[in-house]
Every structure is written in C-alpha cells, then in structure tokens.
Design a protein around this motif. Structure first.
Motif, mmCIF file in Angstrom:
data_model
loop_
_atom_site.group_PDB
_atom_site.id
_atom_site.type_symbol
_atom_site.label_atom_id
_atom_site.label_comp_id
_atom_site.label_asym_id
_atom_site.label_seq_id
_atom_site.Cartn_x
_atom_site.Cartn_y
_atom_site.Cartn_z
ATOM 1 N N CYS A 184 37.544 54.009 35.054
ATOM 2 C CA CYS A 184 36.309 53.228 34.958
ATOM 3 C C CYS A 184 35.440 53.527 36.171
ATOM 4 O O CYS A 184 35.865 53.366 37.310
ATOM 5 N N CYS A 206 32.549 52.035 36.791
ATOM 6 C CA CYS A 206 31.583 50.972 37.074
ATOM 7 C C CYS A 206 31.577 50.651 38.568
ATOM 8 O O CYS A 206 32.552 50.893 39.284
ATOM 9 N N CYS A 227 34.475 48.626 39.952
ATOM 10 C CA CYS A 227 35.735 49.356 40.115
ATOM 11 C C CYS A 227 35.648 50.320 41.294
ATOM 12 O O CYS A 227 36.621 50.493 42.032
ATOM 13 N N ARG A 284 41.269 40.664 39.884
ATOM 14 C CA ARG A 284 41.811 41.925 40.392
ATOM 15 C C ARG A 284 42.946 41.598 41.354
ATOM 16 O O ARG A 284 42.773 40.854 42.308
HETATM 17 ZN ZN LIG Z 1 35.125 49.009 35.992
#
Ligand SMILES: [Zn+2]
Ligand SMILES: [Zn+2]
Length: 163
Positions: A29, A31, A34, A71
């Motif tokens: 990922c 993004c 992340c 997370r």
């Molecule tokens: Zn992400």
C-alpha cells in the motif's frame, strides 16, 4: 494434516506472533499513511482472520492512524507489525516482520495516488551487497557479532537487547 503456522515478530523479539491460516490478499500500500507508519515507500501487508492471529509473546502497542484503523507495533523497538480496520474481523501483518517474508509475494498494490513517481525505477538502481555498502568489512563483522535482532524463528526464551 499438520496445522498451518507462519511465525513472525518484531526486530527486538519482545513481540512474537503466529498466523494459523494461510494469509490472503498480500499487497503493498502506497498511501501516505502507510508510508509514514512504515517510514518507507509503501507498506507490505498480508491478512488473516483475527481468530487465526495469535500473539505468542508480548503485546501489540496500538496507534490509531484514524478512527477506523489500528496500527500495531512494538513499543520496545518500533517495528510496524499489524494493520486492522476496527470494524473488521481480519488483521494484516507486515510481510517484512514474518520469519520467512519472501514466501509472501504481493499480488496487488493500493494507494496508487500516493505512489512515488520514481517507484518503477527502484529495481534498476545499482546494487551492492551489504558488505560493500558499508565499505567496511570490520564494521560488518562487528554488527554481526553484536546483533540485537531476534532470529527468524520462535525461541523458548528471549530477553530483548539493544536498550
Ligand atoms: Zn495504506
Ligand atoms: Zn520489538
């Protein structure tokens, strides 16, 4: 039939886990969340159902990067370990934290809006082995002989070092 088991954990060994079913949906990922959470260009993740994720040592510390996402990481060494939507019955682990990460090949990528423009060029970069990167064999030997990283397998007992 032997029970499915993939193990992993953080760098210091304070947190260890096992996946009790074959993980699915391996991906990276890109993004921005992340990138930040992993301190990297992307997050490599693969998931199992929550009841098939077992903590075998220590506990996850949680940062909620939004109201929707937890997370998990090791508070001792900082290794990013997990990603979970709070309303989901699945949990993803960071592929790099698995003991045999190369077994898990990403099948797709998310967050492409944030993917770095030069990402596709990475495999073409000049490549060197670790020893030539440091350009100091003595240092490489010293790192190996004072290694504080947990080995890539479960251990019966372990005292985290490096603090
Ligand atoms: Zn992400
Ligand atoms: Zn740790």
């Amino acid at each position: 039939m032997s029970e499915f088991r993939l193990t992993g954990g953080c760098q210091c060994g304070a947190v260890r886990y096992a996946l009790l079913e074959e993980p699915s949906g391996p991906h990276i990922c890109h993004c921005r969340m992340c990138q930040k959470a992993f301190g990297s260009f992307f997050a490599p993740l693969t998931g199992v159902s929550r009841e098939k994720f077992e903590l075998t040592r220590g506990e996850l510390s949680i940062f909620k990067s939004s109201d929707l996402v937890e997370r998990g990481f090791c508070r001792n060494c900082g290794t990013p370990l997990s990603f979970r939507f709070v309303d989901s019955d699945r949990i993803a682990v960071s592929i790099g934290s698995l003991d045999e990460p190369e077994k898990i090949e990403p099948q797709h990528q998310y967050g492409n809006e944030a993917r770095f423009s030069w990402f596709d060029k990475l495999p073409g970069l000049a490549g060197l082995e670790t020893t030539s990167e440091t350009d100091a064999p003595a240092r490489t030997t010293a790192i190996a002989s004072s290694n504080h990283q947990h080995p890539d397998h479960d251990t019966a007992a372990w005292l985290p070092k490096g603090k």
